[in-house]
Design an enzyme around this catalytic site. Structure first.
Site, mmCIF file in Angstrom:
data_model
loop_
_atom_site.group_PDB
_atom_site.id
_atom_site.type_symbol
_atom_site.label_atom_id
_atom_site.label_comp_id
_atom_site.label_asym_id
_atom_site.label_seq_id
_atom_site.Cartn_x
_atom_site.Cartn_y
_atom_site.Cartn_z
ATOM 1 N N ALA A 1 -17.263 8.326 7.620
ATOM 2 C CA ALA A 1 -16.038 8.748 8.290
ATOM 3 C C ALA A 1 -15.304 7.568 8.908
ATOM 4 O O ALA A 1 -14.077 7.508 8.910
ATOM 5 C CB ALA A 1 -16.369 9.781 9.366
ATOM 6 N N GLU B 1 -12.407 3.881 3.338
ATOM 7 C CA GLU B 1 -12.705 3.453 1.966
ATOM 8 C C GLU B 1 -11.459 3.170 1.138
ATOM 9 O O GLU B 1 -11.483 2.359 0.217
ATOM 10 C CB GLU B 1 -13.554 4.530 1.261
ATOM 11 N N THR C 1 -7.046 12.491 0.663
ATOM 12 C CA THR C 1 -6.109 12.853 1.724
ATOM 13 C C THR C 1 -5.536 11.609 2.400
ATOM 14 O O THR C 1 -4.379 11.587 2.794
ATOM 15 C CB THR C 1 -6.804 13.748 2.768
ATOM 16 N N ASP C 2 -6.340 10.567 2.572
ATOM 17 C CA ASP C 2 -5.837 9.297 3.100
ATOM 18 C C ASP C 2 -5.172 8.468 2.009
ATOM 19 O O ASP C 2 -4.102 7.901 2.205
ATOM 20 C CB ASP C 2 -6.986 8.478 3.711
ATOM 21 N N ASP D 1 8.743 -28.826 -5.694
ATOM 22 C CA ASP D 1 8.910 -28.728 -7.140
ATOM 23 C C ASP D 1 8.176 -29.821 -7.897
ATOM 24 O O ASP D 1 8.066 -29.763 -9.112
ATOM 25 C CB ASP D 1 10.402 -28.773 -7.515
ATOM 26 N N ASN E 1 -9.502 8.791 10.547
ATOM 27 C CA ASN E 1 -10.925 8.498 10.698
ATOM 28 C C ASN E 1 -11.401 8.751 12.120
ATOM 29 O O ASN E 1 -12.528 9.213 12.346
ATOM 30 C CB ASN E 1 -11.211 7.046 10.300
ATOM 31 N N ASP F 1 4.219 -32.485 -4.325
ATOM 32 C CA ASP F 1 4.232 -31.366 -3.388
ATOM 33 C C ASP F 1 2.965 -30.508 -3.456
ATOM 34 O O ASP F 1 2.728 -29.696 -2.559
ATOM 35 C CB ASP F 1 5.438 -30.461 -3.667
ATOM 36 N N ASP G 1 12.438 -28.212 0.607
ATOM 37 C CA ASP G 1 13.033 -29.368 -0.048
ATOM 38 C C ASP G 1 14.543 -29.194 -0.033
ATOM 39 O O ASP G 1 15.058 -28.088 0.166
ATOM 40 C CB ASP G 1 12.506 -29.465 -1.489
#
Length: 889
Positions: A288, A292, A720-721, A623, A689, A627, A334
């Site tokens: 609970a 998850e 449900t979650d 670029d 929860n 860098d 830059d």
């Protein structure tokens, strides 16, 4: 043979003969076979340092280090041991899916060095034992005499010995937007940046024009490119704010759950409850408490955000970095191509008539006559620009800008080339600092000359303008040139001379004299049209933009002031100054410096580290090869998709497909929305929860049986979650989100009264569930299925009402998320299926409810809506209170 590392020898400061002497090589014969064998043993291959590739299995196992994942695995183990294999299987599937996603992301992120190695030149032409040989670039050694040709990639760090019109594109290494003219003389300054070492050629750069001869002074990891690769090997990608927050949240949550489970187990066991039953209760509590669905929902939220960002021309390579965008409080950007157009423009025209330097747009208004004609001809004809099949202009960026100015003045270049054909030229050299072209017209020969003002002005005796000729004041013109240069412009002088015929011998000193000055021109890479508004939006959002460029300090200052990044009196910190700064001195000034110019790769890395030491969340754009280490070190690295190298793109978290600073600002806004929605999901799922935990925790103290089974809790947490949680990820942004200050790094996931909401609403939902259980047992109803349904429907009511933090559910804006409403209806339908479908009754231990029981379960959760609406009303009222506003200001 001494080490050839440039950190030991300042090769650019030594005369050519001293360089050859230190390297113990003859320029006319190159290395001997014995020296080749000896140096091969000493220096090894001319290759970049690489990081040992980790096996994909290592990446996979690393995913199980998260504390919440460990607790989930323990819960699955216990569930399996007590005879609930369904629960164990579901938990394991979730954990494995999350691990696979993390493995794929990490494997892709480790490709930067592979791309870095690809840019090395595969072969090189060298002089060995008196003969020219083409050898693999990896075989080059310090002391090798190397030939450089047009279009070739430089294979090692080289001190130039001879050259002809050699021009090298060093943008990938230095960030300098204009190709560098090379020369061979020694330079005496000790602290020159790489871009100013005009007698050197560096590994990984490209010969843009001309050819040359040089001696290798550094190979492999001793090259400037190798040092960058070494930094990239050593640097570690920092965790994103979301990863840090979720990691801390997971640890605390798991510890709290373990303590609660232990207390419940001990309390029940001491009360005389069967040990197996209490173990089952403890497992139920663990299941609970652990959200998850959170890994899946967070991953989907980030993936959907990345997809939306791609529509905004921003490609995400590292999913967790999507959320990082919303935490950014500093953007190190830059200049060239990101804030500017990456295209040189003629922006100033200074003549004897127009002493205030008119703009390029005003050139078309020059009155017709000899002056205008000669000016147009000089711009259009005295260059090496070619026209491509598609009509675009190819050539040196500065010369392209001059031709484009001529076109704006109405020139027809093809017609002019036929009317006044070129018959000879005097090419540009760095020693002369100018170039000339000779053209045949009806009156004889026209010589057009352009070059550096300090080289060309002392060869002019008069100036020509729309009103005629007049004597030239060279010092006054030089002062004007210096003024333009101080404003950030690249300044050229344009002049002409009429000759009766082409003299024999073509001696430059004789031809380029007694010239008539046409104008001084100022060229600059101008800001993008949308850049100023984007910088302004950054400041409104509490984000500080910083310019870090390889360009000249004056140019950087001009662009920064024009865009609002810096003020006129702000100091520009150059790379040479930065080199003398200790880490502590840099830390002191980094919060007050907004423009850095002529910086090296290591210095960019230091700047990012110094900002992070102050707790800043730093985005770094880049670029070039130089860098890459800073991109990886930054909280989010942003590479350029058009101008960027493979190296920078592989090292970055995000790639700008349009190389536009404004895209970063749009991405930051999207990042804020994503994190805001993730917080809403955490608020929703943790309230859910909490309701389940309080229900399970308090039931024994109230003398009630175990209200829910682990399979019920898994259904609630995953379906449900999970389904409504996914819908929250597409929720529109809260009003005023872009004007909020960035979230502090230390801010908890539960800031802004979120934990109070979770605690109160969790208790409220648990109270509804426990009251239902008590009432249903007394009425002999199907109490466990009713508790299961009340919790489910209460959570669905809760997710509907928390779509917006303060906007009411009954406001039209709150009802905009049609997807969430649809998902809620689908989830209700799924809940009814497991209640009334016989097969589901067996799997989920449910029983069909009567009409009265079902009506009760559907109507009671309306109290959740009323409770949250009351909370919102109080928050809106308090936010309008002057005293509260003063406290929060």
């Amino acid at each position: 043979m001494p080490r050839s590392d440039s950190s030991i020898h300042d090769w650019h400061r030594l005369p050519r003969k001293d360089v050859l002497a230190k390297l113990q090589v003859n320029q006319r014969s190159g290395l001997s076979n014995s020296e080749i064998a000896k140096r091969s043993q000493q220096f090894g291959e001319n290759s970049l340092p690489i990081k040992e590739d980790s096996h994909v299995l290592f990446f996979f196992l690393r995913q199980f280090q998260d504390f919440m994942i460990v607790v989930l695995l323990l819960a699955a183990l216990v569930a399996g041991l007590v005879g609930d294999p369904q629960d164990a299987i579901v938990i394991l599937v979730i954990v494995l899916i999350n691990a696979v996603i993390g493995t794929v992301q990490q494997y892709r992120a480790e490709k930067a060095l592979a791309a870095l190695r690809k840019i090395s030149a595969p072969e090189a032409m060298v002089l060995r034992c008196g003969q020219n040989r083409r050898i693999p670039a990896s075989d080059l050694l310090p002391g090798d005499i190397v030939q450089l040709d047009d279009g070739s990639t430089v294979a090692a760090d080289i001190r130039l010995l001879e050259l002809s019109q050699l021009q090298i594109d060093e943008s990938s290494l230095t960030g300098e937007s204009v190709p560098v003219e090379k020369q061979v003389s020694a330079l005496h300054e000790a602290d020159l940046s790489l871009g100013d070492r005009s007698n050197m050629a560096y590994k990984g750069t490209i010969v843009n024009r001309g050819h040359g001869l040089g001696v290798v002074v550094a190979t492999g990891s001793d090259t400037e490119l190798g040092k960058i690769a070494g930094m990239l090997v050593q640097s570690e990608r920092v965790k994103t704010p979301l990863q840090r927050r979720l990691s801390e949240f997971s640890r605390r949550l798991a510890l709290a759950i373990i303590v609660i489970c232990a207390v419940i187990f001990l309390f029940g066991f001491l009360r005389g409850e069967p040990a197996l039953l209490m173990l089952l209760t403890a497992v139920s509590l663990a299941v609970a408490g652990i959200p998850e669905a959170m890994p899946a929902v967070v991953s989907v939220a980030l993936a959907l955000g990345a997809r939306k960002l791609s529509g905004l021309r921003a490609l995400m390579r590292n999913l967790p970095a999507v959320e990082t965008l919303g935490s950014i409080d500093t953007i190190c950007t830059d200049k060239t191509g990101t804030l500017t157009q990456n295209h040189m423009h003629l922006a100033r025209w200074l003549s004897a008539t127009n002493t205030s330097a008119i703009s390029c747009e005003q050139l078309a208004d020059l009155s017709d006559g000899q002056y205008r004609d000669l000016s147009v001809q000089c711009l259009a004809l005295s260059n090496e620009v070619l026209e491509a099949d598609d009509g675009s202009l190819l050539g040196d960026p500065t010369e392209v800008a001059l031709v484009e100015a001529a076109l704006k003045m109405g020139a027809n270049t093809l017609s002019l080339q036929k009317q006044i054909p070129r018959i000879a030229d005097l090419p540009f050299t760095s020693e002369r600092g100018r170039m000339s072209t000779l053209h045949k017209d009806q009156s004889g020969v026209l010589l057009f000359c352009k070059g550096a003002p300090e080289e060309l002005l002392d060869r002019c005796s008069t100036s020509l303008n729309s009103e005629g000729r007049q004597a030239i004041d060279q010092q006054e013109w030089l002062a004007q040139a210096e003024k333009l240069a101080s404003e950030g412009f690249r300044v050229l002088a344009l002049a002409y001379r009429r000759l009766g015929q082409v003299p024999p011998g073509m001696i430059a000193e004789d031809l380029e004299t007694d010239l008539e000055l046409l104008a001084l021109v100022g060229l600059i890479d101008p800001p993008r049209d949308e850049a100023k508004a984007a910088v302004s939006a950054c400041r409104r959002a509490g984000i500080r933009p910083i310019m870090i460029t390889g360009d000249h300090p004056a140019t950087a200052q001009t662009i920064a002031c024009e865009l609002g990044i810096a003020d006129d009196d702000d100091q520009v910190l150059s790379g040479s100054q930065l080199a003398d700064y200790s880490d502590s001195k840099l830390a002191d000034c980094v919060l007050n410096t907004t423009v850095y110019a002529r910086v090296s790769a290591a210095q960019k890395y230091r700047i990012v580290e110094a900002l992070q030491a102050h707790g800043k969340v730093v985005a770094m754009t880049g670029d070039g090869v130089n860098d890459a280490p800073a991109l990886r070190r930054a909280d989010i690295g942003i590479a350029m998709g058009i101008q960027g190298t493979d190296v920078s793109r592989e090292a970055a978290d995000m790639v700008l497909l349009d190389d536009n600073f404004a895209t970063i600002v749009a991405a930051v806004s999207e990042g804020r929305r994503i994190f805001d929605n993730i917080r809403k999901f955490v608020k929703y799922t943790m309230t859910s929860n909490a309701g389940e935990i309080w229900t399970l925790f308090l039931a024994p103290f109230l003398g009630l049986p175990l209200p829910l089974l682990p399979i019920h809790i898994l259904w609630i947490n995953l379906v449900t979650d999970g389904l409504p949680g996914l819908s929250l990820t597409v929720q529109a942004a809260e009003p005023g989100l872009d004007s909020r200050p960035p979230r502090p790094m230390s801010e908890s996931m539960f800031a802004n009264a979120m934990w109070q909401h979770i605690l109160f609403m969790g208790l409220f939902i648990a109270a509804l569930a426990l009251f239902t259980q008590w009432l249903a047992i007394g009425q002999s109803w199907h109490w466990q299925t009713m508790v299961f349904s009340v919790l489910t429907f209460s959570q669905l009511a809760h997710v509907l009402v928390i779509q917006h933090d303060r906007v009411s559910l009954f406001n039209a804006q709150a009802r905009a998320n049609q997807q969430l409403f649809l998902v809620v209806l689908v989830t209700i339908a799924l809940q009814l299926i497991i209640i009334y479908l016989p097969l589901c009754n067996v799997w989920f231990h449910t029983q069909p409810l009567s009409a009265v029981e079902l009506s009760y379960c559907l109507l009671l959760p309306a109290l959740v809506v009323l409770a949250v609406e009351l909370e919102k009303y109080l928050l809106r009222t308090l936010s309008r209170s002057p005293s509260v506003a003063e406290q929060t200001a």
